[in-house]
Design an enzyme around this catalytic site. Structure first.
Site, PDB file in Angstrom:
ATOM      1  CE1 TYR A   1     -28.994  17.705  39.971  1.00 30.19           C
ATOM      2  CE2 TYR A   1     -30.470  16.392  38.612  1.00 30.19           C
ATOM      3  CZ  TYR A   1     -29.466  17.333  38.725  1.00 30.19           C
ATOM      4  OH  TYR A   1     -28.938  17.919  37.599  1.00 30.19           O
TER       5      TYR A   1
ATOM      6  CG  ASP B   1     -26.843  19.785  42.822  1.00 28.24           C
ATOM      7  OD1 ASP B   1     -26.939  20.985  43.150  1.00 28.24           O
ATOM      8  OD2 ASP B   1     -26.533  19.415  41.678  1.00 28.24           O
TER       9      ASP B   1
ATOM     10  CG  HIS C   1     -21.704  18.718  41.962  1.00 27.31           C
ATOM     11  ND1 HIS C   1     -22.532  19.648  42.551  1.00 27.31           N
ATOM     12  CD2 HIS C   1     -22.113  18.625  40.676  1.00 27.31           C
ATOM     13  CE1 HIS C   1     -23.397  20.106  41.652  1.00 27.31           C
ATOM     14  NE2 HIS C   1     -23.173  19.491  40.509  1.00 27.31           N
TER      15      HIS C   1
ATOM     16  CD  GLU D   1     -26.528  15.703  37.245  1.00 24.83           C
ATOM     17  OE1 GLU D   1     -25.722  16.574  37.587  1.00 24.83           O
ATOM     18  OE2 GLU D   1     -26.818  15.452  36.064  1.00 24.83           O
TER      19      GLU D   1
END
Length: 259
Positions: A108, A149, A250, A34
DNA sequence: ATGACGCTCTTAGAGCGA
């Protein structure tokens, strides 16, 4: 040596925190997700000052992934080859180590919003393509780590509310089947190779005092191939950066590998 | 609970995340 993964939710905003974290955690390689940043705006100089190389794969506004590494990565691949995608979600490269080349894949994974939605269908197709490609990658590179992630809580114990959230996004049988599919390729969840404290999570909602109440999910993972498994010495979530002012939602996950 | 919080693009409010 250590490798790590961290969804930073905008590298522009989080850059000082990432640099601080690398100063105190001088890992060999750090996968970021991100970025929300085009490659032209990637802060290469800031990482070079710390003695790191970086390869990025970004886009405007959303998504974006990068590897930060002590040694430059080789054979860099952006996104899943053969899988048409407008979203920047995967970057892979090979780190030379004393024990031989270490293939590093950083993803991601798609969020998926809600079961039944178009975004969920996109998530399923993306996971399918990822698994097919990883099968090939594992055939080519015995020593491989898949980090990122994942946007999947693999088991009930990886959620603060497995009953209330049963069947909702990150918790569905379909997502969990894909996670097990990755394990079926000969990958191992590094975190679960060790005894861990109950209710260890890697993401907490910004809202409703999620972190303070430890209402979180474990959705950020480091998976290691068979050839790496026995050399894994530790795997932990570092909650410290989640306590920073203006944190990412996170926390980093760090694995210690032999060599 | 069509919520909350944070970021981006754009400059007031929508889209998205998880």
């Amino acid at each position: 040596m250590q490798i790590a993964t961290w969804n930073v939710n905008s590298l522009s905003v989080r850059l000082p925190q990432v640099l601080d974290w690398l100063r105190t955690n001088p890992v060999e390689a750090l996968g970021l997700q991100e970025l929300k940043l085009v490659d032209e705006k990637f802060p290469h100089a800031a990482f070079e000052e710390l003695g790191y190389h970086a390869v990025s794969f970004g886009q405007k506004t959303y998504n974006g992934v990068a590897w930060i590494s002590r040694a430059p990565l080789q054979d860099v691949v952006r996104n899943i080859p053969g899988h048409d995608d407008t979203q920047a979600r995967v970057i892979a490269g090979t780190l030379p180590t004393a024990a031989g080349p270490l293939r590093l894949v950083n993803g991601y994974f798609v969020n998926g919003q809600a079961p039944g939605s178009d975004k969920f269908a996109y998530k399923m197709a993306w996971l399918e393509a990822l698994q097919a490609w990883l099968r090939e990658q594992l055939a080519q590179w015995r020593r491989l780590a898949l980090v990122g992630d994942f946007n999947i809580a693999p088991e009930d114990r990886d959620s603060f509310d497995p009953v209330g959230l049963a069947g909702s996004i990150h918790h569905t049988d379909e997502e969990r089947a894909h996670f097990r599919g990755l394990l079926g390729l000969g990958l191992h969840d590094a975190f679960r190779l060790f005894e861990q404290p109950d209710k260890t999570f890697s993401w907490w909602d910004y809202r409703m005092l999620g972190f303070q109440k430890n209402r979180g999910l474990r959705i950020d993972h480091i998976l290691v191939s068979d050839a790496l498994k026995d050399g894994v010495q530790a795997c932990q979530v570092d909650r410290a950066p989640r306590k920073n002012p203006q944190p990412s939602d996170h926390a980093p996950v760090v694995a210690t590998l032999a060599g």
